[in-house]
Scaffold this active site. Structure first.
Site, mmCIF file in Angstrom:
data_model
loop_
_atom_site.group_PDB
_atom_site.id
_atom_site.type_symbol
_atom_site.label_atom_id
_atom_site.label_comp_id
_atom_site.label_asym_id
_atom_site.label_seq_id
_atom_site.Cartn_x
_atom_site.Cartn_y
_atom_site.Cartn_z
ATOM 1 N N GLU A 178 0.812 -1.224 0.000
ATOM 2 C CA GLU A 178 0.000 0.000 0.000
ATOM 3 C C GLU A 178 0.846 1.275 0.000
ATOM 4 O OE1 GLU A 178 -2.647 0.564 3.366
ATOM 5 O OE2 GLU A 178 -3.625 2.266 2.435
ATOM 6 N N LYS A 220 -2.381 -1.846 -3.270
ATOM 7 C CA LYS A 220 -3.422 -0.975 -2.731
ATOM 8 C C LYS A 220 -2.984 0.483 -2.896
ATOM 9 C CE LYS A 220 -6.065 0.028 1.457
ATOM 10 N NZ LYS A 220 -6.841 -0.533 2.548
HETATM 11 P P1 13P Z 1 -9.336 4.517 3.792
HETATM 12 O O1 13P Z 1 -10.131 3.829 2.709
HETATM 13 O O2 13P Z 1 -10.186 5.129 4.867
HETATM 14 O O3 13P Z 1 -8.303 5.445 3.222
HETATM 15 O O4 13P Z 1 -8.536 3.400 4.580
HETATM 16 C C1 13P Z 1 -7.909 2.396 3.875
HETATM 17 C C2 13P Z 1 -6.699 1.961 4.582
HETATM 18 O O5 13P Z 1 -6.504 0.797 4.820
HETATM 19 C C3 13P Z 1 -5.695 2.980 4.958
HETATM 20 O O6 13P Z 1 -4.513 2.344 5.338
#
Ligand code: 13P
Length: 339
Positions: A178, A220
């Site tokens: 991510e 992500k």
């Molecule tokens: P949000 O969709 O609220 O941005 O959160 C996703 C997430 O896992 C952030 O690390």
């Protein structure tokens, strides 16, 4: 099962067309911030009750293939005594865990940040796996200004993400990678595109150097959009076009799934943007959601910490999951928002 087959089975179960992930992995300080919006104290029991509400939503497994949990939740139990990971798995939802330990300022790089948590990670995975986790998540954060993120921050965070992903795969755990380019600031969508392209390019370079098997990860990312303080907010069509263009340039087609974070978009925006991207297909990857706030805001506001509101809150979660599932197939119809 050998590690490769194990990773393949997990990724197959997660990256199903029309399904996405529920990010319910808020850390202690973050869940306290969310609970504050409904005037609720962040006690261990309130956190458990809230996660119980989310994970016992009837029918959630039809639209959600995985849930990201926080370490505390991995060890907690549902009302009926079933540990949350086992409850999720029983409902066809693969349980996973956030394993990074959060971000700190990057040394000697003012304004940039780096994510911690690599030391001892292989050991922690042994316990997480025993508790039922089948995938993991690590979030790197990039702030945009005229001069940030620096090359150093882009390279250091890519290296940490890749080290984490390698350790995760060696443990038989599918890594969600991510890299979040924040939407805070007054930058243009063009600047967001430029930064996101540099970030993703470096992330895949590092994943390659660290021998990470791309078939066994999920990416992500954040969507490409103008900063939240920019005078001209991006249209759905622009967000979709810029995001898909940057992903095509940087993400190899070996990656089975891309699951977006919502990052501060409203629930309706996050759904419409995902839908618009899928309508630009065919795309080489499954393009879906891994939303935290965009899935949880409506149920959290409906719940308000009251047991008598649980059914209504679950209906609100199921609705967002259903609409995002449609968006993951490019079949979202905004008129369904009213139903
Ligand atoms: P949000 O969709 O609220 O941005 O959160 C996703 C997430 O896992 C952030 O690390």
């Amino acid at each position: 099962m050998d590690t490769r087959s194990e990773l393949q089975a997990t990724v197959d179960a997660m990256a199903q067309p029309g399904k996405g992930l529920l990010a319910a992995d808020e850390s202690g300080p973050t869940i306290a911030k969310r609970f504050k919006t409904i005037g609720l104290e962040s006690s261990e029991e309130n956190r458990r009750a809230y996660r119980n509400l989310l994970l016992t939503t009837p029918g959630l497994g039809e639209f959600v293939s995985g849930v990201i949990l926080y370490e505390e939740t991995l060890g907690q139990k549902a009302d009926d005594g079933t540990p949350f990971p086992q409850l999720s798995a029983r409902n066809g939802i693969v349980p996973g865990i956030k394993v990074d330990l959060g971000k700190i300022p990057l040394a000697l790089a003012p304004g940039d940040e780096i994510t911690e948590g690599l030391d001892g990670l292989a050991r922690r995975f042994v316990d997480y796996k025993r508790q039922g986790a089948r995938f993991a998540k690590w979030r790197a954060v990039y702030n945009i200004t005229a001069s940030l993120p620096s090359r150093l921050a882009i390279e250091a965070n890519a290296d940490s993400l890749a080290r984490y992903a390698a350790i995760s795969q060696e443990a038989g755990i599918v890594p969600i990678v991510e890299p979040e380019v924040l939407m805070d600031g007054d930058h243009t969508i063009g600047r967001s595109a430029e930064v996101t392209e540099a970030v993703l390019h470096e992330v895949f370079n590092a994943l390659h150097r660290h021998r990470v098997v791309l078939e066994h990860i999920l990416l992500k990312p954040s969507m490409v959009l103008a900063g939240s303080e920019h005078a001209q907010q991006s249209s759905t069509a622009d967000i979709a076009a810029h995001t898909v263009r940057i992903l095509k340039r940087t993400v190899p087609s070996a990656v089975p799934g891309i699951v977006f974070l919502s990052g501060g978009q409203t629930p309706e925006e996050a759904t419409a943007n995902l839908d618009a991207m899928n309508r630009l297909g065919p795309l080489p990857w499954n393009l879906s959601f891994s939303y935290g706030r965009a899935l949880q805001e409506p149920p959290l506001q409906a719940w308000k910490g009251q047991a008598s509101n649980v059914k209504e809150a679950q209906a609100a979660l199921l609705k967002r999951a259903r609409l995002n599932s449609a968006a993951a197939l490019g079949k979202y119809d905004a008129s369904q928002e009213k139903s």
